[in-house]
Design a protein around this motif. Sequence first.
Motif, short mmCIF file in Angstrom:
data_model
loop_
_atom_site.label_atom_id
_atom_site.label_comp_id
_atom_site.label_asym_id
_atom_site.label_seq_id
_atom_site.Cartn_x
_atom_site.Cartn_y
_atom_site.Cartn_z
N SER A 217 0.83 -1.22 0.00
CA SER A 217 0.00 0.00 0.00
C SER A 217 0.86 1.25 0.00
O SER A 217 0.60 2.21 -0.75
N GLU A 218 1.92 1.25 0.82
CA GLU A 218 2.80 2.42 0.87
C GLU A 218 3.49 2.65 -0.47
O GLU A 218 3.54 3.78 -0.99
N LEU A 219 4.05 1.56 -1.05
CA LEU A 219 4.76 1.70 -2.32
C LEU A 219 3.80 2.09 -3.45
O LEU A 219 4.14 2.92 -4.29
N ALA A 220 2.62 1.48 -3.48
CA ALA A 220 1.67 1.80 -4.54
C ALA A 220 1.24 3.26 -4.47
O ALA A 220 1.17 3.95 -5.50
N LEU A 221 0.99 3.76 -3.26
CA LEU A 221 0.60 5.16 -3.11
C LEU A 221 1.73 6.08 -3.54
O LEU A 221 1.52 7.05 -4.30
N GLY A 222 2.96 5.79 -3.09
CA GLY A 222 4.09 6.65 -3.45
C GLY A 222 4.38 6.64 -4.94
O GLY A 222 4.58 7.70 -5.56
N LEU A 223 4.38 5.45 -5.56
CA LEU A 223 4.67 5.37 -7.00
C LEU A 223 3.55 5.98 -7.82
O LEU A 223 3.80 6.57 -8.88
N ALA A 224 2.30 5.84 -7.35
CA ALA A 224 1.20 6.47 -8.08
C ALA A 224 1.29 7.99 -8.01
O ALA A 224 1.04 8.69 -9.00
N LEU A 225 1.67 8.53 -6.85
CA LEU A 225 1.83 9.98 -6.73
C LEU A 225 2.99 10.48 -7.58
O LEU A 225 2.96 11.61 -8.09
N LEU A 226 4.03 9.65 -7.73
CA LEU A 226 5.15 10.02 -8.60
C LEU A 226 4.88 9.74 -10.07
O LEU A 226 5.74 9.97 -10.92
N ARG A 227 3.69 9.19 -10.36
CA ARG A 227 3.21 8.98 -11.73
C ARG A 227 4.08 7.99 -12.51
O ARG A 227 4.39 8.20 -13.68
N PHE A 228 4.48 6.92 -11.84
CA PHE A 228 5.12 5.82 -12.55
C PHE A 228 4.06 5.09 -13.37
O PHE A 228 2.94 4.89 -12.89
N GLN A 229 4.45 4.65 -14.57
CA GLN A 229 3.47 4.01 -15.44
C GLN A 229 3.03 2.66 -14.90
O GLN A 229 1.85 2.36 -14.86
N SER A 230 3.97 1.80 -14.49
CA SER A 230 3.64 0.45 -14.04
C SER A 230 3.68 0.37 -12.52
O SER A 230 4.29 -0.54 -11.94
N TRP A 231 3.03 1.33 -11.84
CA TRP A 231 3.16 1.37 -10.38
C TRP A 231 2.54 0.16 -9.69
O TRP A 231 3.08 -0.28 -8.67
N PRO A 232 1.47 -0.48 -10.18
CA PRO A 232 0.98 -1.67 -9.45
C PRO A 232 1.99 -2.81 -9.48
O PRO A 232 2.25 -3.47 -8.47
N PHE A 233 2.59 -3.05 -10.66
CA PHE A 233 3.55 -4.14 -10.79
C PHE A 233 4.81 -3.84 -9.98
O PHE A 233 5.35 -4.72 -9.29
N LEU A 234 5.29 -2.59 -10.04
CA LEU A 234 6.50 -2.24 -9.30
C LEU A 234 6.27 -2.38 -7.79
O LEU A 234 7.13 -2.90 -7.08
#
Length: 237
Positions: A217-234
Amino acid sequence: NQRKLVLSLCAALVLLLPPVRGATLPFLFALFLAGFLQGPIRRLERGHVPRWLSTLGILLLILAPLLLLIAYGLLSLFRSAQDLVELLIPLLRERGGMEDWLYRFLTALPPTLRDAFNALLRTLEEQKERLLTQLLSQLGSWSSKWLAALPGHLTQAGLFLLFFLFSAIGYPEVMELLRGILPDDWRRSLARLQRAMAERLGQWFHAQCKLVALIFSELALGLALLRFQSWPFLALA
């Protein structure tokens, strides 16, 4: 006592001889994992679902997310490599733009770092062909070793899955056979050990699921806010 001696010698052969160990330990590990699925399999059996069908369905439910994750990861890796190539090729073709960028970068460096960076650039310019050849040969060597080892790994994984499938289907018969072979005191000790390990592993798995869910949850929220394209997989990886 004679039975204990024979079983001890068999266990020593399994642990000490690599061919016997390689053939026996995967089956024992598959049998150990099959024991954890007997609860849901028995519940499905009471609902008149054949044992082989319930075992196969549970195995597919376990493998499906893993296979989907691997497929998505390979697809994302391929797309990332393609995007990187599409980005680098125009930069390499525009030599003047690259030289201008390097000049502006060098002028922004302190004098001590500028001299070291200039020396590094000259070295790379002199040895770029050799370095590129070494890099390509190393990549070819890595890929050939990986491709050569892939059939063996796939064969081992397939055999382990077969071991697991047949062990889970024939678990009651295998346990009945082992109960007839093992001495009474060994059987009681192994039963206590199995119950204790199952309890501890269940507690560990429950705690790990909570921890993994929190980190995801923490990584998904952070990567989504940083607008990574494949944030769920990462985040999941």
